[in-house]
Design an enzyme around this catalytic site. Structure first.
Site, PDB file in Angstrom:
ATOM      1  N   ILE A  63       5.439  13.529  -3.007  1.00 15.64           N
ATOM      2  CA  ILE A  63       4.596  13.421  -1.824  1.00 15.64           C
ATOM      3  C   ILE A  63       4.935  14.518  -0.824  1.00 15.64           C
ATOM      4  O   ILE A  63       4.044  15.141  -0.226  1.00 15.64           O
ATOM      5  CB  ILE A  63       4.723  12.035  -1.183  1.00 15.64           C
ATOM      6  N   ASP A  71       3.489   3.305   9.140  1.00 22.37           N
ATOM      7  CA  ASP A  71       2.746   2.499   8.170  1.00 22.37           C
ATOM      8  C   ASP A  71       3.645   1.481   7.492  1.00 22.37           C
ATOM      9  O   ASP A  71       3.180   0.699   6.672  1.00 22.37           O
ATOM     10  CB  ASP A  71       2.099   3.410   7.114  1.00 22.37           C
ATOM     11  N   GLY A 127      -0.641   2.878   2.907  1.00 23.20           N
ATOM     12  CA  GLY A 127      -0.429   4.115   2.172  1.00 23.20           C
ATOM     13  C   GLY A 127      -0.899   4.088   0.735  1.00 23.20           C
ATOM     14  O   GLY A 127      -1.541   5.027   0.264  1.00 23.20           O
ATOM     15  N   HIS A 170       0.617  -0.943   6.473  1.00 16.75           N
ATOM     16  CA  HIS A 170       1.101  -0.515   5.156  1.00 16.75           C
ATOM     17  C   HIS A 170      -0.062  -0.211   4.208  1.00 16.75           C
ATOM     18  O   HIS A 170      -0.194  -0.802   3.136  1.00 16.75           O
ATOM     19  CB  HIS A 170       2.033  -1.565   4.538  1.00 16.75           C
ATOM     20  N   ARG A 215       9.587   4.127   3.968  1.00 22.07           N
ATOM     21  CA  ARG A 215      10.153   2.794   4.095  1.00 22.07           C
ATOM     22  C   ARG A 215      10.757   2.661   5.485  1.00 22.07           C
ATOM     23  O   ARG A 215      11.419   3.584   5.987  1.00 22.07           O
ATOM     24  CB  ARG A 215      11.237   2.519   3.028  1.00 22.07           C
ATOM     25  N   GLU A 230       7.023  -7.488   7.035  1.00 23.79           N
ATOM     26  CA  GLU A 230       5.587  -7.355   6.799  1.00 23.79           C
ATOM     27  C   GLU A 230       5.040  -8.667   6.233  1.00 23.79           C
ATOM     28  O   GLU A 230       5.675  -9.246   5.349  1.00 23.79           O
ATOM     29  CB  GLU A 230       5.305  -6.208   5.835  1.00 23.79           C
TER      30      GLU A 230
END
Length: 319
Positions: free
Chosen positions: A157, A262, A288, A286, A238, A267
């Protein structure tokens, strides 16, 4: 008798339509659950008859205590080939096979840029002002051309981030514990002399590291204090890589311009969490990996995993 398979945390209620589940319909009864359960005992009641679970990333942890409550469970399939919320040792001890799927990197990379651009151009407050008949233009946008993007991590990434940044005319620097100048140069990226140096010179810092004991808390008070007051931090990797308390302090005291987030320690994010309220935070739930191509891969390969398991030849095993 058919095996029972539950797909957990199907928030968008799309799992059954993203792949051809009819391939296993004669042997497996598949159902999808959109409700997220935070109480493990309550969750266990809903899953007690399941032979197979298909889980989405780390939305629902598969813990040792949950596994004890699910005596019929034989197979767990997680999206992606890495899931820290699954107790692999406990699964192996109970004879539960855990398999994974492929996962694309384009979606999280694109979301990172959405957050970065949203912050740089003040998209959310400007849109809110327009919709609510507020001021016409409120803030001065940040031009990306000529600015420095600092990448914590230059893996799959991170490397894609570098390509896009270079298209914007940005200077890109990177740092990680194992990154070499030669590898960075292959991507047209400068290797920062140190982690501290990366934070000092970057206008935007974006986190692209795997969470491990080495990276937990890697970004703390010292790193955030080294940033320019005009700089932004983006974390789509993370949450635990960035020290939560240090980040909140930096944002509340405007030691940095803002953050795009994100990922979170808990969560779904609690309703009273401060990240829901800070004006210099652009946060998403979240998202992504939440994209059409990824979901297609996840559920198509989940079916392949089930077929292989039924043939006593499990594939993509994690345990």
């Amino acid at each position: 008798m058919k095996l029972k398979c539950a797909i957990l945390d199907d928030y968008q209620q799309v799992a059954l339509g993203m792949a051809d589940w009819s391939a296993i319909a004669d042997r497996v009864e598949v159902s999808a659950m959109s409700q997220h359960f935070t109480d493990e005992a309550e969750l266990a009641v809903h899953l007690q008859d399941c032979d197979i679970l298909v889980i989405m990333r780390e939305r629902t942890p598969i813990t040792a205590s949950l596994l004890v409550r699910l005596p019929k469970l034989k197979l767990v399939i997680t999206s992606g080939m890495r899931n820290a919320s699954v107790d692999l040792a406990a699964a192996a001890q109970r004879g539960v096979v855990v398999c994974g799927t492929a996962s694309g990197s384009a979606a999280p990379m694109e979301l990172t840029w959405a957050l970065l651009l949203g912050l740089a151009k003040h998209i959310v407050p400007e849109n809110a002002g327009l919709r609510n008949n507020g001021p016409w233009q409120q803030a001065l946008g940040v031009t990306l051309q000529g600015k420095t993007l600092g990448l914590l991590g230059l893996g799959k990434i991170g490397s894609q981030m570098a390509v896009v940044a270079q298209a914007f005319g940005m200077r890109v620097v990177a740092w990680s514990q194992n990154l070499t100048a030669e590898k960075a140069a292959q991507q047209g990226v400068h290797l920062a002399e140190s982690k501290q140096a990366l934070f000092e010179q970057s206008d935007f810092v974006s986190v692209h590291l795997v969470l491990s004991e080495r990276t937990r808390g890697l970004v703390g008070q010292q790193e955030l204090q080294a940033m320019k007051k005009t700089a932004y931090l983006i974390n789509t990797s993370r949450a635990a890589i960035v020290d939560r308390a240090a980040l909140i302090d930096a944002l509340q005291n405007q030691r940095i311009a803002g953050a795009g987030l994100d990922v979170f320690d808990v969560e779904p994010l609690p309703l009273d969490d401060i990240f829901r309220r800070l004006p210099n935070v652009l946060a998403t739930p979240h998202l992504g990996y939440v994209a059409d191509d990824n979901y297609g891969i996840y559920f198509r390969e989940a079916i392949e995993d089930i077929v292989a398991f039924l043939a006593n030849e499990p594939i993509r095993r994690l345990s």
